[in-house]
Design an enzyme around this catalytic site. Sequence first.
Site, short mmCIF file in Angstrom:
data_model
loop_
_atom_site.label_atom_id
_atom_site.label_comp_id
_atom_site.label_asym_id
_atom_site.label_seq_id
_atom_site.Cartn_x
_atom_site.Cartn_y
_atom_site.Cartn_z
N LYS A 1 0.98 -1.21 0.06
CA LYS A 1 -0.16 0.06 0.02
C LYS A 1 0.81 1.35 0.15
CE LYS A 1 -3.32 -2.92 0.35
NZ LYS A 1 -4.10 -3.16 -0.47
C1 LIG Z 1 -5.13 -4.51 0.19
C2 LIG Z 1 -6.69 -4.31 0.28
C3 LIG Z 1 -7.53 -4.72 1.19
C4 LIG Z 1 -7.17 -5.48 2.33
O1 LIG Z 1 -6.04 -5.06 2.96
P1 LIG Z 1 -5.05 -6.10 4.03
O2 LIG Z 1 -4.51 -5.05 4.58
O3 LIG Z 1 -4.05 -6.65 2.95
O4 LIG Z 1 -6.04 -7.07 4.68
C5 LIG Z 1 -8.85 -4.52 0.92
N1 LIG Z 1 -9.41 -4.00 -0.31
C6 LIG Z 1 -8.55 -3.47 -1.16
C7 LIG Z 1 -9.18 -2.56 -2.19
C8 LIG Z 1 -7.13 -3.49 -0.97
O5 LIG Z 1 -6.35 -3.11 -2.02
#
Ligand SMILES: *Cc1c(COP(=O)(O)O)cnc(C)c1O
Length: 175
Positions: free
Chosen positions: A147
């Site tokens: 992220k």
């Molecule tokens: C990364 C992501 C998630 C989940 O986040 P995690 O921390 O990996 O559990 C949920 N929705 C979207 C759109 C994402 O890109």
Amino acid sequence: ATSSGTTGLHAALTAVGVVRGDLVLAPSFSFIASANAIAHCGATPWFVDVAADSWCMSVPALEWALRDQCTRRDGGAVHAASGRRLAAIMPVHVLGNVADMQPITSLAREFGVPVVADAAAAIGATYKGQPLGELADLSVISFNGNKTVTAGGGGAVVGRDSKLVDLVRHLTTTA
Ligand SMILES: *Cc1c(COP(=O)(O)O)cnc(C)c1O
């Protein structure tokens, strides 16, 4: 703070009242975690199409789902064909693109359905000058390794309603 974006979405959906057997409207294009969090509540994702320009939840598709497929009951919305309660709407701010939140939240208000936004990959994004946390009842950010801002893993739930945020805090600290 949550252990991941997924657990943040699970806690946020739980906080707005999503329970087993419910439906949650979600866009047909997202990372699988959006649908997983709905399933973790025992609910079922109800997918609607995305807009060609943003890849986020299509407002006409949402409007079709609410106006043509739902009936109003007890201040909320029920999927007419199945009789299942529509317990939440989950727009996803895909890859930093922000869903068209103004019509989404006004439709949600009209039908008495809470909005939990998946903002996992959209920290720092704005909509018409407003930060994401202002837009939905609750918005969920991920700090996973892929992220914009990362802690290796982790997440956060943000919102303006302190009662709702306190409930999420209660749930995520083992109640
Ligand atoms: C990364 C992501 C998630 C989940 O986040 P995690 O921390 O990996 O559990 C949920 N929705 C979207 C759109 C994402 O890109």
